[in-house]
Design a protein around this motif. Structure first.
Motif, PDB file in Angstrom:
ATOM      1  N   LEU A  84     -23.504 -14.211  -8.299  1.00 55.75           N
ATOM      2  CA  LEU A  84     -22.509 -13.721  -7.724  1.00 55.75           C
ATOM      3  C   LEU A  84     -22.822 -13.495  -6.064  1.00 55.75           C
ATOM      4  N   PHE A  88     -20.529 -15.356  -3.312  1.00 56.79           N
ATOM      5  CA  PHE A  88     -19.642 -14.494  -2.690  1.00 56.79           C
ATOM      6  C   PHE A  88     -19.336 -14.839  -1.415  1.00 56.79           C
ATOM      7  N   ILE A 180     -13.390 -16.911  -7.224  1.00 59.94           N
ATOM      8  CA  ILE A 180     -13.386 -15.913  -5.961  1.00 59.94           C
ATOM      9  C   ILE A 180     -12.811 -16.677  -4.719  1.00 59.94           C
ATOM     10  N   SER A 226     -14.059 -10.974  -7.066  1.00 49.56           N
ATOM     11  CA  SER A 226     -15.571 -10.834  -7.627  1.00 49.56           C
ATOM     12  C   SER A 226     -15.752 -10.187  -9.072  1.00 49.56           C
TER      13      SER A 226
END
Length: 309
Positions: A84, A88, A180, A226
């Motif tokens: 992540l 991100f 995302i 997320s």
């Protein structure tokens, strides 16, 4: 005055919506009950036999269920959080480029590519990671280990081949990046035009307009995207199984092999040779993963509610 037929349609639609909502709760409860009852022999059965089963899974390292599942849980969370963190900022950058910087034809093409990446099966990512990325990324990880090895995360020597947590995190980042990106892009495109024009009217540059109008508007959506991506990473099985050299420790050394394993990949690896008690133990670890995923989504809901205030 609303026609009688319209009132009937509203009632039917409301009833269908309620039924769908209740159905989701029923399915969720059914999954939980299935996992719980299949794992019950681990909880209420012959503990000596359970200890022997867990000892066979761990090569004698532990015969306790929590001693078995907690390192797996640690590895699952470690890999997912790293993925992540990698994905991100790249995802947000791509989404902003598509929504506010790229020419229309390029933005359209990039949107198709992002949506296509989201549809690729995880086994394809696993093949790519195992056959292409693992040998190709070793020089980079070796450089990181050489010059940044004083940081515990990058302590060396770097394993060769690089079937490590660091490589798996990169593959999972590529897998969750389109999730995302796609959701953030759609939210950024919905930013009210009046808010953007008001920022420009106050003398803001394009980046300042994005910082003042676009990102605050899409904050709750970014959090939701997320957390959805994190849930995908937590439950990923095949890509991890095909790349990672498994271990059962609490190590944070990302570049060394045989340090960590995830719950989902461990279930896939152990299930074919497990007896009935072994299957119960594996389902017990699956129940832990189910609960962790539920907690993550619950927390995401609370964060989203605060972000939307």
């Amino acid at each position: 005055m609303q026609p009688a037929g319209g009132k009937t349609a509203d009632k039917v639609f409301r009833g269908v919506a309620y039924a769908c909502g209740i159905l989701i709760l029923v399915v969720l409860a059914a999954v939980f009950l299935f996992l719980f009852f299949r794992a019950w022999p681990l909880i209420g059965g012959d503990q000596k036999a359970n200890s022997d089963t867990i000892s066979s899974f761990t090569g004698g390292a532990t015969n306790n269920f929590w001693g078995y599942v907690l390192p797996l849980l640690f590895g699952t969370v470690l890999v997912s959080i790293l993925a992540l963190l990698i994905a991100f900022f790249i995802s947000i950058g791509i989404a902003l480029f598509i929504s506010h910087y790229a020419p229309k034809n390029i933005a359209t093409a990039l949107s198709y590519v992002v949506d296509l990446l989201a549809a690729i099966p995880s086994v394809i990512y696993g093949l790519w990671g195992g056959l292409i990325l693992v040998p190709a990324i070793y020089p980079f990880w070796n450089w990181v280990s050489t010059y940044l090895g004083w940081i515990p995360l990058f302590a060396g020597p770097a394993a060769n081949p690089q079937r490590t947590v660091g490589t798996v995190a990169v593959v999972l980042a590529v897998m969750i990046l389109p999730i995302i990106t796609s959701m953030s892009r759609d939210i950024f495109l919905q930013t009210p035009t009046l808010q953007q024009e008001a920022a420009y009217g106050l003398g803001a540059t394009k980046w300042e307009m994005i910082k003042l109008a676009v990102i605050p508007f899409g904050k709750s959506g970014i959090v939701s995207a997320s957390m959805l991506a994190l849930g995908r990473a937590l439950g990923e099985t095949m890509a991890v199984l095909m790349i990672l050299s498994p271990g059962l420790t609490y190590s944070i050394k990302l570049l060394q092999a045989s340090q960590n394993q995830t719950i989902a990949a461990n279930i896939a690896a152990q299930y074919p040779e497990a007896n009935d008690l072994g299957v119960s133990a594996l389902i017990g670890t699956g129940l832990i993963l189910f609960l962790i995923t539920f907690v993550v989504n619950f927390a995401a809901r609370k964060i989203t509610e605060k972000a939307s205030v």
